[in-house]
Design a protein around this motif. Structure first.
Motif, PDB file in Angstrom:
ATOM      1  N   GLY A 108       0.829  -1.199   0.000  1.00 35.56           N
ATOM      2  CA  GLY A 108       0.000   0.000   0.000  1.00 35.56           C
ATOM      3  C   GLY A 108       0.860   1.244   0.000  1.00 35.56           C
ATOM      4  O   GLY A 108       0.609   2.205  -0.740  1.00 35.56           O
ATOM      5  N   LEU A 109       1.920   1.213   0.798  1.00 34.36           N
ATOM      6  CA  LEU A 109       2.819   2.368   0.876  1.00 34.36           C
ATOM      7  C   LEU A 109       3.497   2.612  -0.469  1.00 34.36           C
ATOM      8  O   LEU A 109       3.582   3.750  -0.951  1.00 34.36           O
ATOM      9  CB  LEU A 109       3.868   2.117   1.958  1.00 34.36           C
ATOM     10  N   VAL A 110       3.974   1.517  -1.074  1.00 29.32           N
ATOM     11  CA  VAL A 110       4.590   1.670  -2.395  1.00 29.32           C
ATOM     12  C   VAL A 110       3.584   2.250  -3.374  1.00 29.32           C
ATOM     13  O   VAL A 110       3.912   3.110  -4.202  1.00 29.32           O
ATOM     14  CB  VAL A 110       5.127   0.310  -2.895  1.00 29.32           C
ATOM     15  N   GLY A 111       2.334   1.793  -3.245  1.00 24.56           N
ATOM     16  CA  GLY A 111       1.279   2.335  -4.103  1.00 24.56           C
ATOM     17  C   GLY A 111       1.161   3.835  -3.936  1.00 24.56           C
ATOM     18  O   GLY A 111       1.081   4.582  -4.917  1.00 24.56           O
ATOM     19  N   VAL A 112       1.191   4.293  -2.697  1.00 25.18           N
ATOM     20  CA  VAL A 112       1.078   5.729  -2.457  1.00 25.18           C
ATOM     21  C   VAL A 112       2.303   6.460  -2.996  1.00 25.18           C
ATOM     22  O   VAL A 112       2.187   7.504  -3.651  1.00 25.18           O
ATOM     23  CB  VAL A 112       0.906   5.996  -0.948  1.00 25.18           C
ATOM     24  N   LEU A 113       3.481   5.874  -2.736  1.00 22.63           N
ATOM     25  CA  LEU A 113       4.712   6.536  -3.183  1.00 22.63           C
ATOM     26  C   LEU A 113       4.735   6.677  -4.695  1.00 22.63           C
ATOM     27  O   LEU A 113       5.153   7.704  -5.234  1.00 22.63           O
ATOM     28  CB  LEU A 113       5.940   5.735  -2.727  1.00 22.63           C
ATOM     29  N   LEU A 114       4.286   5.631  -5.392  1.00 17.55           N
ATOM     30  CA  LEU A 114       4.239   5.734  -6.846  1.00 17.55           C
ATOM     31  C   LEU A 114       3.127   6.689  -7.257  1.00 17.55           C
ATOM     32  O   LEU A 114       3.298   7.516  -8.155  1.00 17.55           O
ATOM     33  CB  LEU A 114       3.982   4.354  -7.464  1.00 17.55           C
ATOM     34  N   GLY A 115       2.005   6.557  -6.559  1.00 20.79           N
ATOM     35  CA  GLY A 115       0.839   7.332  -6.956  1.00 20.79           C
ATOM     36  C   GLY A 115       1.061   8.829  -6.825  1.00 20.79           C
ATOM     37  O   GLY A 115       0.656   9.593  -7.698  1.00 20.79           O
ATOM     38  N   LEU A 116       1.716   9.239  -5.758  1.00 22.12           N
ATOM     39  CA  LEU A 116       1.843  10.674  -5.512  1.00 22.12           C
ATOM     40  C   LEU A 116       2.340  11.446  -6.713  1.00 22.12           C
ATOM     41  O   LEU A 116       1.709  12.407  -7.127  1.00 22.12           O
ATOM     42  CB  LEU A 116       2.763  10.911  -4.307  1.00 22.12           C
ATOM     43  N   LEU A 121      -0.628   7.491 -17.796  1.00 23.06           N
ATOM     44  CA  LEU A 121      -0.534   6.746 -16.549  1.00 23.06           C
ATOM     45  C   LEU A 121      -0.195   5.290 -16.848  1.00 23.06           C
ATOM     46  O   LEU A 121       0.613   4.671 -16.165  1.00 23.06           O
ATOM     47  CB  LEU A 121      -1.859   6.839 -15.792  1.00 23.06           C
ATOM     48  N   ALA A 122      -0.789   4.760 -17.908  1.00 20.68           N
ATOM     49  CA  ALA A 122      -0.546   3.359 -18.259  1.00 20.68           C
ATOM     50  C   ALA A 122       0.940   3.112 -18.496  1.00 20.68           C
ATOM     51  O   ALA A 122       1.506   2.162 -17.962  1.00 20.68           O
ATOM     52  CB  ALA A 122      -1.351   2.978 -19.491  1.00 20.68           C
ATOM     53  N   ILE A 123       1.577   3.982 -19.266  1.00 20.76           N
ATOM     54  CA  ILE A 123       2.986   3.715 -19.578  1.00 20.76           C
ATOM     55  C   ILE A 123       3.853   3.917 -18.351  1.00 20.76           C
ATOM     56  O   ILE A 123       4.815   3.185 -18.133  1.00 20.76           O
ATOM     57  CB  ILE A 123       3.485   4.576 -20.766  1.00 20.76           C
ATOM     58  N   VAL A 124       3.493   4.864 -17.495  1.00 20.20           N
ATOM     59  CA  VAL A 124       4.314   5.068 -16.299  1.00 20.20           C
ATOM     60  C   VAL A 124       4.182   3.873 -15.363  1.00 20.20           C
ATOM     61  O   VAL A 124       5.181   3.384 -14.824  1.00 20.20           O
ATOM     62  CB  VAL A 124       3.910   6.375 -15.590  1.00 20.20           C
ATOM     63  N   THR A 125       2.972   3.365 -15.193  1.00 22.31           N
ATOM     64  CA  THR A 125       2.833   2.197 -14.326  1.00 22.31           C
ATOM     65  C   THR A 125       3.531   0.992 -14.945  1.00 22.31           C
ATOM     66  O   THR A 125       4.152   0.204 -14.247  1.00 22.31           O
ATOM     67  CB  THR A 125       1.358   1.871 -14.077  1.00 22.31           C
ATOM     68  N   LEU A 126       3.438   0.885 -16.271  1.00 24.84           N
ATOM     69  CA  LEU A 126       4.154  -0.204 -16.945  1.00 24.84           C
ATOM     70  C   LEU A 126       5.648  -0.095 -16.641  1.00 24.84           C
ATOM     71  O   LEU A 126       6.297  -1.071 -16.276  1.00 24.84           O
ATOM     72  CB  LEU A 126       3.907  -0.097 -18.449  1.00 24.84           C
ATOM     73  N   GLY A 127       6.164   1.130 -16.768  1.00 25.79           N
ATOM     74  CA  GLY A 127       7.575   1.344 -16.478  1.00 25.79           C
ATOM     75  C   GLY A 127       7.883   1.002 -15.038  1.00 25.79           C
ATOM     76  O   GLY A 127       8.887   0.343 -14.739  1.00 25.79           O
ATOM     77  N   PHE A 128       6.990   1.374 -14.151  1.00 25.55           N
ATOM     78  CA  PHE A 128       7.226   1.113 -12.739  1.00 25.55           C
ATOM     79  C   PHE A 128       7.286  -0.397 -12.480  1.00 25.55           C
ATOM     80  O   PHE A 128       8.145  -0.878 -11.735  1.00 25.55           O
ATOM     81  CB  PHE A 128       6.118   1.754 -11.914  1.00 25.55           C
ATOM     82  N   GLY A 129       6.376  -1.131 -13.101  1.00 20.94           N
ATOM     83  CA  GLY A 129       6.398  -2.581 -12.951  1.00 20.94           C
ATOM     84  C   GLY A 129       7.734  -3.157 -13.382  1.00 20.94           C
ATOM     85  O   GLY A 129       8.334  -3.999 -12.704  1.00 20.94           O
ATOM     86  N   LEU A 176      -6.144   6.471  -2.819  1.00 24.15           N
ATOM     87  CA  LEU A 176      -6.811   5.439  -2.043  1.00 24.15           C
ATOM     88  C   LEU A 176      -7.052   4.202  -2.917  1.00 24.15           C
ATOM     89  O   LEU A 176      -6.823   3.067  -2.491  1.00 24.15           O
ATOM     90  CB  LEU A 176      -8.129   5.990  -1.507  1.00 24.15           C
ATOM     91  N   ALA A 177      -7.484   4.438  -4.156  1.00 27.85           N
ATOM     92  CA  ALA A 177      -7.715   3.313  -5.065  1.00 27.85           C
ATOM     93  C   ALA A 177      -6.413   2.565  -5.317  1.00 27.85           C
ATOM     94  O   ALA A 177      -6.338   1.341  -5.228  1.00 27.85           O
ATOM     95  CB  ALA A 177      -8.307   3.810  -6.375  1.00 27.85           C
ATOM     96  N   PHE A 178      -5.386   3.342  -5.629  1.00 24.15           N
ATOM     97  CA  PHE A 178      -4.081   2.741  -5.910  1.00 24.15           C
ATOM     98  C   PHE A 178      -3.604   1.924  -4.718  1.00 24.15           C
ATOM     99  O   PHE A 178      -3.154   0.799  -4.849  1.00 24.15           O
ATOM    100  CB  PHE A 178      -3.087   3.872  -6.181  1.00 24.15           C
TER     101      PHE A 178
END
Ligand SMILES: Nc1ncnc2c1ncn2[C@@H]1O[C@H](COP(=O)(O)OP(=O)(O)OP(=O)(O)O)[C@@H](O)[C@H]1O
Ligand SMILES: Nc1ncnc2c1ncn2[C@@H]1O[C@H](COP(=O)(O)OP(=O)(O)OP(=O)(O)O)[C@@H](O)[C@H]1O
Ligand SMILES: [Mg+2]
Ligand SMILES: [Mg+2]
Lengths: 397, 264, 485, 383, 239
Positions: C196-204, C214-222, C334-336
């Motif tokens: 959850g914390l990582v989710g927030v850190l990425l999400g911020l 957003l899709a490509i950034v999350t893809l990159g993050f993965g 919150l969703a993330f």
């Protein structure tokens, strides 16, 4: 979809020139708009990226002069610079051509065509098949290499373009009213299908799916051209030069097509509003097919060039270049043609510089190249949420 | 004065959409902002509600500055709005749309939500009740469970208004609420606006091009042109103002259309 | 205004009868009984075993969903489900362990899909790097308990699950014992928190981006998380890099699981050589089921609350949502974070069940597969997403392998002649691709669409009667917010 | 044939049959099939039917484990040959081991495979921690002073490259760079810093499809030093892809070239005849693994007098001694490693794939497995 | 007079919503015909059915004696029917010139004809000439409405379908728009006009239809409808 405005912005050093009457007249001729300006743009991108990255590299060298014992970073940079630039440009153009396919389709239908990396792969396989056919007929060596390259690009481009149109008709068109994520899933399905179909065909016909271009016996492609820069000699591979020339020609043609022809205007209109375009008399489906054809042809031609350059392809090579090209399209601003070009070149150059220089930092190494590239992408998007050249569509409410 | 706007400025690139506008809205009034197309009326609303950040100027609402607040914070501070081009949550029901409007007045806590505590249920019940009340108030009785995108235009305008009312605003901003309505429907809408002020005690500001509505309901009118305020006053004063007539109301048809500012 | 024409009458007759509670209950019980009978009738020695199993496994594994979907008195449904999960499934699982394995895998992927559904289906944020959060949970448990030589096992400052130090003081030993017994669930909570914390850190930083950016950034993050997992073996070894973490610990096995397994086996007359192995599978099944149950409950509660409504509003129209007082970034975060937290918890379970993890377990294809589950099932609809996860997991892990086993068996029996180049075992992805494409073409809104999407779907079905030539997107003209002014 | 269940013995394999790694996986599977076809006669004579059941593990752990569950659920399966990827083999073999099913790995060179000490897990291939140093030793013998080490970031490639690097540094070779890359086709940029430092040797821990492409491009860019790789190099495709650039490449392997080993030559011939193409790396090992399994099953039947239990088969496999296979003589130690690994250093003689079998052995090393080495060390304490 | 455009018993659906329930409308050569009706009555749907954006489930649309019911929109527009859609729908990223060029997609005869027409448009809407290189999306509402009209006129249509051309426009511009409609009609073109501002629409219309929940309830000349009680009450806002 949009293309950068074709007239330079105002308020610069060049204003006196730009405002002069002769320039005004010249800048509205087709020669300027479709030849001089785009080439200038490409050169500017390349030079800017080179200067920027080189400066950055020397800056690092200033801060950390000797990252490893006996390695003087600045010496290494100057020794490797030409090689890095050339490899960055050549792979950058490949990314750019593939990125164009993503961008065109995204611009018109607003969805990410994940199967595009397989179109690229298909192009590389068709290129192989064509050359292999000539080779087994024993005539490969007789063909003039230039003609051979042109024929290969044409054949794989056309075949891939047709394939892209077919995919659109079968897997995307019925879903045009569905939520945008749905064609994304069919695109992934199509990727799997294409990989395996190509593999099955290759396995049946030549019982192998590691496809090696037969050009390695042709001196024209094989013998590198030594270029002496300063004190050191770089060997430029012929295929790198071919990639650059072919890509530039094709990009000019595309620019002309999109911005200078009626069909291009139609495609741009469709990208903004399909229904109204229909009202204006534009055959929407035909134009969408045309878009897929062009995007596919670029992807396929890039695939053939890539295959020619690396010498060996498989049904699975599409994924990584596809991913990078997609990244490039987003970096440049997805939906923007010039953006795809800039993004592709940048990703290629950044990668080349990182791969060339990170080895001197053993704690990092080239295994972190992708992370740094993505880091740059994320940083760019945070500061420019629509990519480098993407229109900032602050939605009007 | 409930709302006091001083010397507000906003430009987009070369386009100066709002230049130095000063407007005051007194509590409990119904007032209108009119002006030619592209005069900056919608932009003015966008600046008030935090959708755009002003380049210069001050916005004081109910004794506090709104500059720098996000739209959700502005909403919480007590300003609600509707949009010129309808922006409903199309795939939500009418009732759900209105319920979303209450968001800024709710206590949102993950543990309560997950555990379905008494407090959570109580709040949900209140939200439901309020939404049903507003549904009736806006004349939408019986349509609560329809998907909002399937309703005709006039009803959609009403949903937008009900949704805006759900946040218990002190001030409601309506952007061309009767556009696309026929005179009959406009008349009904006017009585709704009056009810909002009289029964709920909410101050109303509207942007309108329909002069029957503007003149029939407004106690005060501000006129914008080229992003500047060119006149203000009662409907009678405005009707008689030659500048307004020339720039906006028009005596005779003028083929080329003489409004507008935009890029030089 | 227009009126709503009567709904299609043809289907109502059958539907109506089924919708009577008594009939529903009877059908459900009949279904379950028949499904179980089918499973017990399977004959492993038969030439056609793979084909039979290919058909029967889905019939059996889908039975909880059938029970959940038919109308019947609430209490009956609960009793039936409890019996299904607590008795029928374990019994069948012990007699046919691959089905138990399938059930565990399904609970893992259904949990993941539900987590992603919160992000994609509820809040409308396209996340292509979801597997990263899964990796966070998995690596957490893996690093804590694997004997692979990472910094955690080499240094004394982490309690190694395996090698408890013999020289510990009684107090410390007691602490270690406590941690050992509760460690799994403790780490599961840390996994939830960490992911959850990582989710927030990425999400911020990235949640300001729209749609495909957003899709490509999350893809990159993965990819970044995967590359880190692969490379953080030097200069300091955290993850053991490409070699992966092996012999990851399982949670302690309560004694009654073994006795339960043994008694069931003796009732069924099965010879079970190693009851502890099956019992461990049963334990994972229990944990997976409980986890899935909690996740489903959380999904329903979130969806049907202020938070859920805010997410839907964001999905529909961000600008209107924020103007109505919905704090965009906070709700998106919150969703993330909740999606990520689910993935973290499941990651812990996955690592323990799998006993080995390496970076290859967390590639982009995994994220995409999970996304496919969400979309194939029906974005936004909890039941649909579970169904999507079931079907795709079944197709990948059971249907396709059994299909090729069947063809292979026929070939061994000399009844089929296939050239090796076309060996069916090699073309499972091809079939999978066809399955994806066909499912989407025939059910564009997913197998069980969300309520509002179901309405859209009906519209489309009617449109099918129109001439096929030029379907012009009408939605654009009428509903589309016109960007120009 | 399959109806009479009690007489059916099945041997399963798990390898990637789809996806990019399927070139190797399919070839392994083919070799298992070939071995069963050629070697099951003794069992047939005893009245059993031997069947082959190939599984596609898709190089994915979930799939491998799920298949493993299916495999152990089929009581007629008495042995598994597999996997290609250690990442799949390790979790899957946990399942086999829990169910006493024997696995013989033809390709998993990762030390962790056998270091767990399971009674059911064996391998006929070498270990990265022995193969890597073999290469380094030979390089030192050649008098190499500087090397650049690359790997493919997989457990296999990185593992063997790290062992090479450690040994090389121990022997005084300067390692100019140690880099891993997932790049599969375009190495332009990666070559630049290598050229700039002109190492005498490049060691690339990876599979031929990647290493050959790299080599061809490196030569074209002007690299003139030596090139060395692990047994992933051992494929005719290496020559097909790299062409003349392949000439002079050195690689380490446990399988001697066919030209010298008559068994191996026969294998290549029958394989090519059956499948229309030459065997890939690990095919010979797969053949040997299957042969060992068949032999062990036969031994177990002989000693138990009927269909043996899986544990019997596992024990019989572990008892394999002095088995003369295509890839050398195999005796398993207590962990399931071959007691003595026979490692060859081989030089590629031609860019023509057809000439691959004529590659020449330039060094042969016998290296004991860690357990054996420890035992030997105990037997002859260093004085 | 010759019948130019005719809808007979047209039924159009949006999914299960029955939007047009047997609408029959006739437009003669050279007429201005207007459709009047409340929100959601089906006026827009009628126009969309003519131009082929939505398909009727039953019924027929004839144009110039030819059945165009199932034709694709681009074929219908090639027949000479131009539709100025609700909400203007300018191509926001194309310049004014390009918007007009897109409008002339089906015009045969090359650059010359197109630039002649464009000049005609600039005569009619001088404002557009000033904005020739500006992006459509940045124009103000009134300019966009002019552009939408000009874009449709570029194809020299024989029928112009206008959907609420005065919506959201300042009063001064509303007058201007109606003036232009009159001029277009005087030049010999046929116009089918949908307007909320029924008063002004009926004033310039030769004939009009009143639509209620998807059905035609009245048909008469414009002048007669202006006097009709129902119309006065329901659509002109009189009590
Ligand atoms: N996001 C934006 N980007 C660029 N220009 C903008 C933006 N928003 C508004 N404008 C410009 O600012 C000016 C004022 O626009 P605004 O929408 O406020 O006008 P308005 O008074 O509401 O007109 P109307 O009555 O037509 O709605 C216009 O010229 C418009 O083009
Ligand atoms: N895309 C759509 N999907 C579902 N229903 C629709 C759609 N478009 C229109 N409708 C419905 O069809 C009916 C007729 O709508 P139409 O837009 O033709 O009315 P109109 O007379 O033009 O109204 P307005 O004055 O609001 O423009 C309305 O009930 C409307 O809700
Ligand atoms: Mg406005
Ligand atoms: Mg309408």
């Amino acid at each position: 979809m949009s293309s950068e405005s074709l007239s330079p912005r105002q308020g610069g050093l060049l204003d006196p020139l730009i405002q002069s009457e002769a320039w005004q007249r010249f800048s509205h001729t087709g020669f300027y708009r479709f030849i001089v300006f785009p080439i200038g743009q490409i050169i500017v991108f390349i030079v800017a990226a080179t200067v920027f990255l080189t400066a950055l590299a020397y800056l690092v060298a200033l801060l950390i002069p000797e990252p490893r014992p006996n390695i003087v970073l600045s010496d290494q940079i100057s020794r490797q610079l030409p090689g890095m630039v050339i490899s960055g440009i050549s792979i950058g153009f490949v990314y750019a051509m593939v990125a164009l396919g993503y961008t065109l389709v995204y611009g018109v239908l607003k969805f990410i065509n994940f199967a595009h990396s397989e179109i690229f792969m298909f192009g590389s396989v068709i290129g192989f098949a064509f050359m292999n056919f000539l080779s087994s007929a024993g005539v490969l060596a007789d063909w003039n290499p230039v003609v051979l390259v042109i024929a290969t690009i044409l054949i794989s481009g056309i075949a891939s373009g047709l394939l892209a149109v077919l995919i659109e008709r079968v897997a995307y068109k019925p879903l045009r009213n569905a939520p945008r994520l749905v064609p994304l899933i069919t695109a992934i399905g199509i990727s799997f299908i294409l990989q395996d179909v190509v593999r099955a065909l290759a396995s049946i016909t030549i019982n192998d799916f590691n496809l090696t271009y037969p050009t390695r016996n042709i001196a024209f492609f094989q013998n590198p051209i030594p270029v002496v820069i300063g004190t050191n000699e770089v060997r430029v591979r012929m295929t790198s030069i071919i990639i650059v020339i072919a890509a530039v020609i094709m990009l000019l043609a595309l620019n002309y097509f999109v911005n200078g022809t009626k069909a291009g205007r139609g495609i741009r209109a469709i990208s903004m509003d399909q229904a109204t375009s229909g009202l204006m008399g534009i055959p929407v489906n035909l134009m969408i097919s045309l878009t897929f054809f062009i995007g596919g042809a670029f992807g396929g031609a890039a695939g053939a060039l890539f295959g020619l350059n690396v010498g060996n392809v498989t049904p699975y090579i599409g994924f990584i270049p596809g991913l990078k090209a997609f990244t490039a399209a987003v970096l440049g601003g997805i939906g923007n043609i010039t953006g795809a070009l800039l993004g592709g070149l940048l990703i290629g150059m950044i990668e080349a510089f990182l791969n060339g220089l990170l080895p001197y930092f053993p704690a990092i190494g080239i295994r972190y190249t992708d992370i740094i590239t993505f880091g740059i992408l994320i940083a760019v998007l945070i500061f420019r949420p629509s990519g480098l050249l993407g229109e900032r569509v602050d939605e009007k409410v | 004065m409930l709302l006091k706007v001083n010397n507000l400025v906003k430009s987009f690139g070369g386009i100066r959409a709002v230049r130095d506008v000063t407007i005051g809205i007194s509590e409990g009034s119904i007032s209108s902002i009119i002006g030619p197309n592209g005069a900056g009326k919608t932009t003015f609303f966008n600046l008030l509600t935090g959708i755009y950040k002003p380049d210069q100027g001050s916005i004081d609402f109910n004794g506090r500055s709104l500059i720098g607040l996000r739209p959700d914070q502005v909403n919480k501070a007590g300003i609600a709005r509707t949009f010129q081009s309808i922006r409903l949550f199309g795939n939500m029901t009418v009732l759900e749309n209105i319920m979303v409007g209450t968001h800024s007045r709710l206590h949102i806590s993950l543990p309560h939500t997950l555990l379905r505590t008494r407090r959570f249920k109580e709040q949900e019940r209140l939200v439901q009740e309020k939404a049903s009340m507003l549904l009736k108030f806006a004349g939408l009785s019986g349509k609560g469970d329809e998907l909002s995108k399937n309703l005709p235009y006039g009803d959609q305008r009403r949903i937008e208004i009900a949704r805006a009312l759900a946040s218990d605003p002190k001030l409601i901003l309506l952007d061309e609420p009767t556009a696309g309505m026929n005179p009959q429907e406009s008349a009904e809408a006017m009585s709704l606006f009056r009810k909002i002020r009289d029964e709920l005690g909410i101050t109303v500001v509207l942007i309108e091009h329909d002069m029957r509505v503007v003149m029939g309901i407004s106690e005060h009118i501000d006129v914008l042109d080229y992003g500047q305020k060119i006149a203000e006053g009662t409907p009678e004063e405005i009707r008689a103002n030659p500048r307004v007539v020339e720039a906006y109301l028009g005596r005779r048809a003028m083929g080329g259309g003489a409004n507008n500012d935009s890029a030089a | 205004m227009a009126t709503v024409s009567a709904m299609t009458p043809a289907k109502t007759g059958f539907r109506e009868i089924l919708s009577r509670p008594a009939v529903g209950l009877a059908v459900a019980i009949l279904y379950v009984v028949v499904a179980v009978l089918f499973v017990f009738m399977l004959d492993r020695r038969s030439l056609w075993y793979p084909l039979a199993s290919l058909v029967i496994a889905p019939i059996f594994l889908l039975s909880p969903l059938v029970v959940a979907s038919l109308s019947m008195p609430r209490i009956a449904r609960i009793v039936l489900l409890v019996v299904m999960f607590a008795v029928v499934m374990p019994v069948v699982g012990i007699s046919n362990p691959p089905y138990l394995e399938l059930a565990v895998q399904i609970s893992i992927f259904a949990g993941l899909a539900l987590g992603l559904n919160i992000v994609v289906g509820f809040a409308g944020l396209l996340d292509l790097g979801y597997v990263a959060f899964f990796a966070v949970g998995a690596y957490l448990w893996g690093m804590a308990t694997s004997p692979s030589e990472t910094i955690f096992t080499e240094n004394a400052w982490t309690v190694s699950y395996w090698a408890s130090n013999p020289d510990l003081s009684p107090l410390a030993a007691g602490f270690v014992a406590f941690v050992q017994s509760g460690a799994f669930f403790f780490v599961m909570f840390i996994g939830i928190a960490a992911a959850g914390l990582v989710g927030v850190l990425l999400g911020l930083p990235v949640l300001r981006l729209r749609g495909d950016y957003l899709a490509i950034v999350t893809l990159g993050f993965g990819e970044v998380i995967r590359i880190f997992a692969r490379n953080l073996d030097s200069p300091i070894n955290f993850t053991n890099g490409a070699q992966g973490l092996r012999n990851i610990a399982a949670p302690p096995l309560p004694g009654f699981y073994i006795s339960f397994t043994e008694s069931i086996a003796s009732v069924l007359g099965l010879r079970v050589d190693n009851p502890a192995v099956l019992a461990k599978q049963l334990l994972f099944y229990t944990i997976g089921l409980v986890l899935l149950f909690v996740i489903i409950l959380v999904c329903f509660r979130l969806k049907d609350s202020v938070i859920g409504r805010a997410w839907t509003a964001i999905r529909e129209d961000e600008i209107a949502a924020i103007a109505m007082g919905v704090p965009l970034v906070r709700m998106k975060l919150l969703a993330f974070a909740s999606g990520a937290a689910f993935a973290g918890a499941i990651g812990v379970l996955y690592a323990a069940k799998q006993t080995f993890i390496d970076p290859q377990s967390f590639i982009l294809l995994q994220s995409i597969t999970i996304l496919a589950m969400v979309i194939v099932g029906g974005m936004g609809n909890v039941k649909g997403v579970v169904l999507g996860a079931m079907i795709i997991t079944l197709v990948e892990l059971h249907t396709l392998p059994n299909l090729s086993l069947q063809l292979n068996a026929l070939r061994n029996a000399g009844q089929l002649n296939i050239p090796t180049q076309l060996d069916p075992a090699k073309y499972q992805p091809l079939v999978f691709g066809f399955v994806l494409v066909l499912m989407m073409l025939f059910r564009p809104a997913g197998l069980l669409p969300e309520k509002s999407r179901r309405l859209e779907l009906m519209e489309r079905n009617e449109d099918d009667e129109l001439p096929k030539e030029e379907p012009i997107s009408d939605a654009v003209l009428v509903d589309g917010s016109v960007p120009q002014e | 044939a399959a109806q009479d269940g009690d007489n059916v013995i099945r041997i399963a394999s798990q390898t990637p049959l789809s996806g990019p790694q399927s070139v190797l996986g399919v070839s392994m599977s083919n070799a298992v099939r070939l071995a069963i076809d050629e070697l099951s006669q003794p069992l047939v004579d005893m009245g059993y039917t031997v069947e082959y059941v190939p599984f596609d593990d898709q190089a994915t752990p979930e799939v491998g484990v799920s298949n493993a569950q299916q495999i152990v659920a089929d009581p007629s399966i008495l042995a598994v040959v597999g996997h290609l990827n250690s990442g799949v083999a390790i979790p899957s073999s946990e399942v086999y081991n829990e169910n006493d099913l024997v696995m013989i790995s033809p390709a998993n060179t990762n030390p962790a495979i056998t270091d767990r000490g399971y009674a059911t897990v064996n391998r006929v291939c070498g270990r990265d921690d022995l193969q890597g140093p073999t290469g380094a030793n030979y390089a030192a013998e050649l008098g190499i002073t500087s090397a650049y080490v690359l790997h493919d970031t997989t457990a296999y490639g990185q593992g063997v490259a790290e062992y090479f690097q450690d040994e090389a540094e121990r022997l005084g070779i300067t390692v100019l760079g140690f880099e891993g890359t997932e790049e599969a086709s375009n190495f332009d940029a990666i070559i630049q810093p290598i050229l700039a430092q002109s190492p005498e040797l490049i060691y690339f821990g990876g599979i031929y499809s990647q290493t050959a492409a790299f080599l061809a491009q490196a030569r074209a860019a002007g690299y003139e030093g030596l090139f060395m790789g692990p047994d992933g190099t051992d494929s005719t495709e290496f020559a097909a892809i790299a062409g003349d650039a392949a000439v002079g490449t050195l690689y380490t392997t446990v399988a001697g070239p066919a030209s010298i080993y008559p068994n191996a030559a026969a294998f290549i011939e029958s394989y090519t005849e059956a499948f229309g193409e030459g065997p890939q790396p690990f095919a010979a090992q797969s053949y040997d693994s299957t042969a060992i399994a068949l032999q062990a099953i036969q031994a177990a039947i002989e000693s138990t007098g009927g269909l043996p239990s899986r544990a019997d088969v596992a024990a019989a496999v572990r008892a394999t001694a002095d088995y003369e296979g295509l890839t050398g003589t195999i005796t398993f130690d207590a962990n399931g490693d071959p007691e003595i690994g026979l490692y060859y250093v081989i030089e590629v003689v031609s860019g023509d794939p057809a000439e691959w079998s004529n590659n020449s052995i330039i060094a042969t090393l016998e290296i004991p497995s860690p357990l054996t080495a420890a035992a030997m060390a105990e037997a002859t304490p260093a004085s | 007079m010759t019948v130019l455009l005719e809808l007979t018993q047209v039924h159009t659906y949006y999914g299960h919503i029955h939007a047009l329930k047997g609408v029959s409308v006739r437009v003669d050569q050279g007429e201005v015909v207007t459709l009047v009706g409340a929100n959601g009555a089906g006026k827009t749907t009628t126009l969309k059915t003519i131009s082929g954006i939505t398909r009727p489930k039953r019924g027929k649309v004839m144009f110039n004696g030819q059945d165009i019911t199932d034709m694709a929109p681009h074929h219908i527009s090639a027949q000479g029917i131009a539709h100025v859609p609700e909400g203007r729908r300018i191509f926001p990223l194309l310049s004014v010139r390009e918007n007009l060029e897109v409008g002339s997609w089906n015009v045969k005869g090359g650059r010359g004809i197109i630039s002649d027409r464009m000049n005609q448009m600039f005569d009619m809407f001088p404002r557009l000439k000033e904005r020739i290189n500006q992006k459509g999306g940045t124009l103000s509402g009134g300019e966009q409405q002019m552009l939408a009209m000009a874009r449709a006129l570029m194809m020299a249509p024989s029928v112009l379908l206008l959907d609420e051309p005065s919506m959201g426009l300042a009063p001064v511009l509303v007058e201007g728009i109606f003036e232009i409609v009159k001029r277009i009609n005087e030049a010999g073109n046929t116009v089918l006009l949908v307007e909320q501002n029924a008063l002004m629409a009926l004033e310039i219309a030769h004939r009009g239809y009143v639509l209620q929940t998807g059905e035609i309830v009245l048909e008469d000349t414009g002048a007669a409808l202006l006097q009709n009680d129902l119309v006065r009450k329901a659509y002109l806002g009189e009590t």
